[in-house]
Structure formats: structure tokens, C-alpha cells
Scaffold this active site. Structure first.
Site, PDB file in Angstrom:
ATOM      1  N   PHE A 144       4.654  10.617   1.217  1.00  0.00           N
ATOM      2  CA  PHE A 144       3.685   9.126   2.360  1.00  0.00           C
ATOM      3  C   PHE A 144       5.661   8.869   2.341  1.00  0.00           C
ATOM      4  CE2 PHE A 144       3.372   6.451   4.384  1.00  0.00           C
ATOM      5  CZ  PHE A 144       2.132   6.841   5.870  1.00  0.00           C
TER       6      PHE A 144
ATOM      7  N   ASP B 277       1.698   4.782  -6.057  1.00  0.00           N
ATOM      8  CA  ASP B 277       1.322   4.505  -5.218  1.00  0.00           C
ATOM      9  C   ASP B 277      -0.506   4.235  -4.920  1.00  0.00           C
ATOM     10  OD1 ASP B 277       0.424   4.308  -2.245  1.00  0.00           O
ATOM     11  OD2 ASP B 277       2.378   4.411  -1.841  1.00  0.00           O
TER      12      ASP B 277
ATOM     13  N   TYR C 274      -5.771  -1.949   3.974  1.00  0.00           N
ATOM     14  CA  TYR C 274      -6.788  -2.207   5.403  1.00  0.00           C
ATOM     15  C   TYR C 274      -7.033  -0.579   5.768  1.00  0.00           C
ATOM     16  CZ  TYR C 274      -1.894  -0.311   6.359  1.00  0.00           C
ATOM     17  OH  TYR C 274      -0.561   1.213   6.020  1.00  0.00           O
ATOM     18  N   LYS C 275      -7.113   0.330   4.039  1.00  0.00           N
ATOM     19  CA  LYS C 275      -7.263   1.913   4.779  1.00  0.00           C
ATOM     20  C   LYS C 275      -8.896   1.448   4.427  1.00  0.00           C
ATOM     21  CE  LYS C 275      -2.825   4.313   4.742  1.00  0.00           C
ATOM     22  NZ  LYS C 275      -1.822   3.971   3.857  1.00  0.00           N
TER      23      LYS C 275
ATOM     24  N   ARG D  53      -7.901  15.981   9.264  1.00  0.00           N
ATOM     25  CA  ARG D  53      -7.805  15.371   8.259  1.00  0.00           C
ATOM     26  C   ARG D  53      -9.026  14.403   8.563  1.00  0.00           C
ATOM     27  NH1 ARG D  53      -3.640  10.533   5.616  1.00  0.00           N
ATOM     28  NH2 ARG D  53      -4.441   9.494   7.212  1.00  0.00           N
TER      29      ARG D  53
HETATM   30  C1  LIG Z   1      -0.905   4.048   3.886  1.00  0.00           C
HETATM   31  C2  LIG Z   1       0.473   4.093   3.572  1.00  0.00           C
HETATM   32  C3  LIG Z   1       1.765   3.360   3.461  1.00  0.00           C
HETATM   33  C4  LIG Z   1       1.892   2.126   4.407  1.00  0.00           C
HETATM   34  O1  LIG Z   1       2.199   1.189   4.160  1.00  0.00           O
HETATM   35  P1  LIG Z   1       2.824   0.450   5.021  1.00  0.00           P
HETATM   36  O2  LIG Z   1       4.162  -0.538   4.613  1.00  0.00           O
HETATM   37  O3  LIG Z   1       1.231  -0.268   4.871  1.00  0.00           O
HETATM   38  O4  LIG Z   1       3.216   0.826   6.476  1.00  0.00           O
HETATM   39  C5  LIG Z   1       2.067   3.511   2.141  1.00  0.00           C
HETATM   40  N1  LIG Z   1       2.086   4.167   1.403  1.00  0.00           N
HETATM   41  C6  LIG Z   1       0.853   5.553   1.185  1.00  0.00           C
HETATM   42  C7  LIG Z   1       0.834   6.315   0.192  1.00  0.00           C
HETATM   43  C8  LIG Z   1       0.617   5.327   2.514  1.00  0.00           C
HETATM   44  O5  LIG Z   1      -0.697   6.093   2.190  1.00  0.00           O
END
Ligand SMILES: *Cc1c(COP(=O)(O)O)cnc(C)c1O
Length: 426
Positions: free
Chosen positions: A139, A216, A239-240, A386
Site C-alpha cells: 500500500f 499491516d 475505519y475499514k 474491487r
Molecule cells: C487503508 C490502509 C492504510 C491507511 O493508512 P492511514 O494512515 O489510515 O491513512 C494504510 N495501510 C494499508 C495497508 C491500508 O490498507
């Protein structure tokens, strides 16, 4: 939950009738009047719970109570309760969602900031090592944080090649590990394909080389069963799949046995021992709270607590099983009815989280047409749509209808009416 062939819409409805989690849908706000569920044929079908989860019905009242009572009346006196909230919410996550022990998880900051904190701490704990390993398809924020830390410290980033659709192959990781590697940063569930890595095997392999793995869990927390007892370091979003709301604080995990040895780079007063002694020098407090920084977001953490409580009540085993069944159905229907699209995710549900991607050269146009037809997926570069059918509130019939609408769009070439150039937020 395994299912037989689903040939008709009523087959899908039968799966819903047998779904042990069906009742949890009512715990979330729907799209009808006053947050009820509109189940009509033109309803919106939200398949983006892996990007921003829906609003739990209990959240507004829980937040309002903290606003009106604890803030409105209690004012500064409420801090006696609020100071422990990040750790309490962390313990709830540890027990209900992450398979960790009490005192190992803290709700704090954003995932990006937590990545920075734990990466710095992990690298410091491996002196003399000058390489950070990161997956080539990680990501963006993870890759950027890794690159930034490496640049400031004069370290090298070594990318492990991964198949964008199938995820990490253990031998490819083995090939980049040696005694120069301090930390490996890797998503448990890949954001694009949903490919699920093997937490136990990867962590064990890295340990053989003396390296730490910083997992992560952003797309994994609340979608697959996680057992952090085998892991050293982790971060992730709330938040997911945990439905904590936009910008909800993230979590971090540090294995109990490592906590005393690890120091994070941001020496804030919320991570200091005897915080209110206001002493001249920073000394980290014992325990996971040493990874806290500043005044925590109390209101937002309250929403996280509600989301985590619902997930805990439903149970991660049931949620993960339904996630596999929903995505299996999507894959099966796509095979049958969407031959123009190629599955860009692992075919075996045991090797993926609760989302799948389909590849099509006009994926961005298809995404726009779907949204206009009331189906909300998201677009991911370079050419993927997706779908994240969140197990707590997505029904099998929703998956059926979403595929139906997509098949109609393709049959009519409806998507070709939409701009081929991508907008800023996808
Ligand atoms: C959604 C997501 C993030 C988001 O990071 P934020 O700091 O909340 O913006 C980070 N890493 C992965 C793998 C994600 O899917």
C-alpha cells in the site's frame, strides 16, 4: 460456511436465510429513511466496507453520551476515565479481533503514524542492520513511510517481488532476507487483490534471519482471523472492517516481551512514565502505552469501541467464514456471467481476505457505471474493480444483484458513456 451452486436469485436468498450473522445487518445504518434498510430493486448496494465501513446504529448515541455527559458536564474531570481509553479499546481489540494479550494493543494516531513509530523502534532494536524489506506492491503509505525512514537513516529498501493478484510467495521473501535486514513491512491482506499472507510462516522465516516483521493489518482486522500471538509488531486501521468511522484512530501491537526493549521516536508526554509529574526528561512508561504520543481522540475512539464490540459479539470465526462465502459467490458468479472480466485475486478463499478484484481494461469506466447503477465498489490501479462485501451487513442476494447489474452494464456497453480519465478519489 460452504455453499452448493447458486444458480438463481432465490438460491442466494436461501443462503441469507441460513446465515448466522444475518441479524447483524440491523445493527448498521441502511440507506432508507431514518437509516432503515431499503431492500427494493433500485437500492444501493455498498461493496466498499473494506474502504469505509458503515455506521453502526449504536454509534451516534455512544458518541453523543461522551459529548454531552463526559465532555459537557464532566469537563476536565472526565480525564480520569479518558486516560485509560486507548488501552481499554486496545485490550478489546486484542481479545475480540486480533488474538493478542491484554496490554499488547493500543488505539492511537493513524496507521501511517503508527507505521513510522514502530518501524523506527524496530530498526533501533536491530543495530548494525541497514536494510528494510517491503513488498513491491505494498500500500502506498507503507512504501512511502518505509522510503522516508530509510532515507533519513541512510538505510536501503529492498523490495520483495509479489504477484499483484496472488500475493507473496515465501521463497521470494527467503531470497531477500539476510543478516542486513532489520525489519520487514508487509500487509497481511493485500489491499488490491485481497491475497492473504501466512503470518506464522513469514514471521518465523524473518526471525530465522534475526529480522522483525511489522504487519499491516488494515484490510485484515475484522475480516480474517488473526493470531498475533505469533507476531512481533503490527498496525492497522479501524475505519475499514471495524466500522470506526472516517479518520478513526488506528491501532498498534507490540509483543509484550519486546516492549521494554523498544523505544519509539516521538517522545510525547502520553508515552512518558508518570506523565503528570511533568518532569524535565522523557522516560518511557512501561507497557504498550509507551507507544502513545499526545492527547488521544476521545470522541473518535468511542466510535471505535462500538465497532469493535459489534465485531467481537459476532465473532471473528463467523465473520471470516461469511467473508469467504460471500467472495466465493462473487467469484463463482463472475466466472459464469462476467467472462469479460478476469479474477485478479486468489481463487482459493483460504488465501484471501474479504475482498476480491476483477480486472477489465475499462475498469474505471465500469466503476463509474456501477456507482450510477447503485453498486459501490472501488477502482484500483491499473485496471481493477474491487469488491468488498462486508460480512456484517452484506447479504448474498446483494452480491447476486451486484453481479446482475454489472452483467447488464457490460451487455449494453453502458460503461463506454463514462469518462476514461480517472478522478482524484477512487
Ligand atoms: C487503508 C490502509 C492504510 C491507511 O493508512 P492511514 O494512515 O489510515 O491513512 C494504510 N495501510 C494499508 C495497508 C491500508 O490498507
Amino acid at each position: 460456511m460452504q455453499h452448493g451452486p447458486v444458480r438463481t436469485r432465490s438460491d442466494a436468498q436461501q443462503l441469507d436465510a441460513a446465515d448466522p450473522l444475518a441479524g447483524f445487518r440491523e445493527r448498521f445504518t441502511g440507506d432508507g429513511p431514518d437509516g432503515t434498510w431499503d431492500d427494493g430493486p433500485g437500492r444501493r448496494i455498498y461493496l466498499d466496507g473494506n474502504s469505509l465501513g458503515r455506521l453502526p446504529r449504536a454509534t451516534p448515541a455512544a458518541v453523543a453520551r461522551v459529548v454531552e455527559q463526559e465532555w459537557g458536564r464532566g469537563l476536565v474531570g472526565s480525564w480520569s476515565d479518558w486516560v485509560g481509553q486507548a488501552g481499554r479499546a486496545g485490550d478489546a481489540l486484542a481479545a475480540g479481533v486480533l488474538g493478542a494479550r491484554p496490554g499488547e494493543v493500543l488505539v492511537s494516531d493513524s496507521t501511517s503514524v503508527n507505521l513510522f513509530k514502530l518501524l523506527e523502534a524496530g530498526v533501533d532494536a536491530r543495530p548494525g542492520r541497514d536494510v528494510v524489506v517491503c513488498s513491491a506492491d505494498e500500500f502506498p503509505t507503507d512504501r512511502y513511510v518505509v522510503a522516508g525512514v530509510a532515507r533519513r537513516r541512510g538505510m536501503t529498501v529492498r523490495e520483495v517481488p509479489v504477484d499483484v493478484d496472488q500475493g507473496l510467495v515465501l521463497d521470494d521473501l527467503a531470497a531477500v532476507l539476510d543478516d542486513r535486514v532489520a525489519v520487514v513491512v508487509l500487509s497481511l491482506v493485500a489491499y488490491r487483490s485481497g491475497a492473504l499472507a501466512d503470518l506464522v510462516a513469514v514471521t518465523a522465516l524473518a526471525r530465522e534471519h534475526g529480522a522483525l516483521v511489522l504487519w499491516d493489518l488494515s484490510h485484515a482486522a475484522g475480516s480474517v482471523e488473526v493470531d498475533l500471538s505469533a507476531a512481533d509488531l503490527a498496525v492497522g486501521c479501524t475505519y475499514k472492517h471495524l466500522n470506526g468511522g472516517p479518520g478513526a484512530p488506528a491501532f498498534l501491537y507490540v509483543r509484550r516481551e519486546l516492549q521494554a526493549e523498544l523505544r519509539q521516536p516521538i517522545q510525547g508526554w502520553f508515552g512518558a512514565s508518570d506523565q503528570f509529574a511533568m518532569g524535565p526528561d522523557y522516560e518511557p512508561v512501561d507497557g504498550v502505552e509507551r507507544f502513545a504520543v499526545g492527547t488521544p481522540p476521545v470522541l473518535a475512539t468511542t466510535a471505535v469501541e462500538v465497532g469493535v464490540a459489534i465485531t467481537t459479539e459476532a465473532g471473528m470465526a463467523a465473520i471470516a467464514a461469511k467473508g469467504r462465502a460471500l467472495t466465493d459467490l462473487l467469484v463463482e458468479l463472475a466466472d459464469d456471467r462476467l467472462p469479460q472480466l478476469r479474477l485478479a485475486s486468489p481463487r482459493d478463499a483460504a488465501h484471501r481476505g474479504a475482498h476480491v478484484s476483477l480486472e477489465h481494461p475499462q475498469a474505471w469506466q465500469l466503476t463509474q457505471a456501477l456507482v450510477d447503477h447503485g453498486v459501490v465498489p472501488d477502482f484500483r490501479t491499473p485496471d481493477r474493480v474491487r469488491f468488498g462485501p462486508a460480512p456484517l451487513y452484506t447479504r448474498f442476494v446483494d452480491v447476486w444483484d451486484a453481479v446482475d447489474r454489472l452483467a447488464e452494464i457490460l451487455a449494453a456497453d453502458d460503461h463506454l458513456r463514462y469518462p476514461a480519465t480517472r478522478s482524484r478519489v477512487t
